[in-house]
Design a protein around this motif. Structure first.
Motif, PDB file in Angstrom:
ATOM      1  N   ARG B   9      33.130 123.117  58.620  1.00 11.85           N
ATOM      2  CA  ARG B   9      32.764 122.622  57.387  1.00 11.85           C
ATOM      3  C   ARG B   9      32.168 121.252  57.322  1.00 11.85           C
ATOM      4  O   ARG B   9      31.514 120.655  56.471  1.00 11.85           O
ATOM      5  CB  ARG B   9      33.930 122.796  55.934  1.00 11.85           C
ATOM      6  CG  ARG B   9      34.205 124.008  55.918  1.00 11.85           C
ATOM      7  CD  ARG B   9      33.259 125.094  54.938  1.00 11.85           C
ATOM      8  NE  ARG B   9      32.824 123.843  54.107  1.00 11.85           N
ATOM      9  CZ  ARG B   9      33.273 124.020  52.777  1.00 11.85           C
ATOM     10  NH1 ARG B   9      34.515 124.787  52.537  1.00 11.85           N
ATOM     11  NH2 ARG B   9      32.845 123.308  51.906  1.00 11.85           N
ATOM     12  N   GLN B  37      20.226 119.649  52.892  1.00 13.12           N
ATOM     13  CA  GLN B  37      20.125 118.955  51.609  1.00 13.12           C
ATOM     14  C   GLN B  37      20.543 117.438  52.077  1.00 13.12           C
ATOM     15  O   GLN B  37      21.790 117.315  52.481  1.00 13.12           O
ATOM     16  CB  GLN B  37      21.229 119.516  50.898  1.00 13.12           C
ATOM     17  CG  GLN B  37      21.274 118.771  49.308  1.00 13.12           C
ATOM     18  CD  GLN B  37      22.125 119.563  48.402  1.00 13.12           C
ATOM     19  OE1 GLN B  37      23.375 119.887  48.852  1.00 13.12           O
ATOM     20  NE2 GLN B  37      22.011 119.310  47.199  1.00 13.12           N
ATOM     21  N   PHE B  91      23.010 124.419  54.520  1.00 16.36           N
ATOM     22  CA  PHE B  91      23.771 125.420  53.797  1.00 16.36           C
ATOM     23  C   PHE B  91      22.943 126.685  54.321  1.00 16.36           C
ATOM     24  O   PHE B  91      21.658 126.707  54.646  1.00 16.36           O
ATOM     25  CB  PHE B  91      23.096 125.368  52.296  1.00 16.36           C
ATOM     26  CG  PHE B  91      24.020 124.370  51.554  1.00 16.36           C
ATOM     27  CD1 PHE B  91      23.560 123.045  51.514  1.00 16.36           C
ATOM     28  CD2 PHE B  91      25.538 124.655  51.121  1.00 16.36           C
ATOM     29  CE1 PHE B  91      24.457 122.142  50.611  1.00 16.36           C
ATOM     30  CE2 PHE B  91      26.091 123.740  50.383  1.00 16.36           C
ATOM     31  CZ  PHE B  91      25.704 122.562  50.392  1.00 16.36           C
ATOM     32  N   PRO B 110      29.413 127.772  51.599  1.00 17.94           N
ATOM     33  CA  PRO B 110      29.833 126.399  51.135  1.00 17.94           C
ATOM     34  C   PRO B 110      29.118 125.306  51.899  1.00 17.94           C
ATOM     35  O   PRO B 110      29.251 124.001  51.467  1.00 17.94           O
ATOM     36  CB  PRO B 110      31.375 126.557  51.586  1.00 17.94           C
ATOM     37  CG  PRO B 110      31.431 127.380  52.812  1.00 17.94           C
ATOM     38  CD  PRO B 110      30.014 128.272  52.521  1.00 17.94           C
ATOM     39  N   ARG B 113      28.563 119.899  56.493  1.00 22.47           N
ATOM     40  CA  ARG B 113      28.273 118.558  56.252  1.00 22.47           C
ATOM     41  C   ARG B 113      28.405 117.946  57.518  1.00 22.47           C
ATOM     42  O   ARG B 113      29.301 117.643  58.233  1.00 22.47           O
ATOM     43  CB  ARG B 113      29.037 117.835  55.202  1.00 22.47           C
ATOM     44  CG  ARG B 113      28.624 118.085  53.943  1.00 22.47           C
ATOM     45  CD  ARG B 113      29.830 118.299  53.032  1.00 22.47           C
ATOM     46  NE  ARG B 113      29.540 118.895  51.853  1.00 22.47           N
ATOM     47  CZ  ARG B 113      29.092 120.200  51.227  1.00 22.47           C
ATOM     48  NH1 ARG B 113      29.625 120.956  52.146  1.00 22.47           N
ATOM     49  NH2 ARG B 113      28.679 120.430  50.135  1.00 22.47           N
TER      50      ARG B 113
END
Lengths: 113, 117
Positions: B9, B37, B91, B110, B113
């Protein structure tokens, strides 16, 4: 380039009020749009979609309006709740060839108590 | 029915290191998409894969980035020699069979990052 874009980057509304989030697109041939909700730290979540043969579509507390004349669509959220706080994106699937989504910049909606 | 899973994550890398991001699609989904993103921006398409095939990589940077979706196991997005500009949320989305027409809904994970120091 991108074919969808948003008017406002941020929007604050009082809890219980209605909110309207806008999106403009440039390709008059676009025929399908999707609204996504992205909460902090999460991936986009499908809210509602609309095809170009419709002007309006309603879901639970959400309504999407499509104005093909001015190439504009909006997402209306009724009786906003704290859980509605998120970034909202309009997106257009590009289907020719391979499928991909083109996202707008997003509008951050904040619900004030 | 578990949704799209991504790991890790959160990933921290120093400049010049490699980053490997994994994506396990929803059960029964054979199509995977990767999006990037940047902060305060929308998602940008990178690549679309089916099992063992890259269908569309028009959004992938020409260098340092690669993606695969092997017959067995998760899809991997690999970034070699990371730079600070690679810091972003990545993503993955998956969809079921892609018909000849129409759009098959993409379900998003989810995200991972990535922070490059």
């Amino acid at each position: 380039g991108e074919s969808v874009g948003l008017h406002l980057p941020t929007l604050s509304v009082q809890e219980g009020d209605n909110s309207i989030i806008n999106c403009a697109y440039s390709n008059s041939a676009s025929d399908y749009f999707i609204w996504y909700k992205q909460e902090s730290g999460k991936g986009p979540q499908f809210i509602i979609d609309i095809r170009s043969n419709m002007d309006k579509r309603q879901g639970q507390r959400v309504t999407v309006l499509l104005n093909k004349t001015v190439k504009h669509l909006s997402l209306q959220i009724a009786a906003t709740q704290p859980g509605d706080s998120a970034v909202y994106f309009c997106a257009e699937p590009i289907i020719q060839g391979a499928q991909k989504l083109v996202f707008g910049q997003g509008t951050r909606l904040t619900i004030n108590p | 029915n578990a949704g799209v899973m991504q790991n890790p994550r959160h990933l921290v890398r120093r400049r010049g290191q490699e980053a490997r991001l994994r994506c396990s699609p929803m059960k029964g989904h054979s199509h995977v998409y990767w999006y990037r993103q940047l902060p305060e921006e929308g998602l940008k398409f990178m690549v679309y894969l089916q099992k063992e095939n890259i269908i569309d990589e028009s959004g992938m940077p020409k260098e340092r980035f690669s993606a695969e979706f092997p017959k067995e196991g998760p899809s991997i997005l690999r970034i070699q020699q990371v730079v600070r500009g690679d810091s972003a949320a990545y993503f993955c989305a998956s969809s079921p069979f892609q018909g000849a027409r129409g759009y098959n809904e993409q379900f998003f994970g989810p995200g991972t990052r990535l922070t490059v120091l």
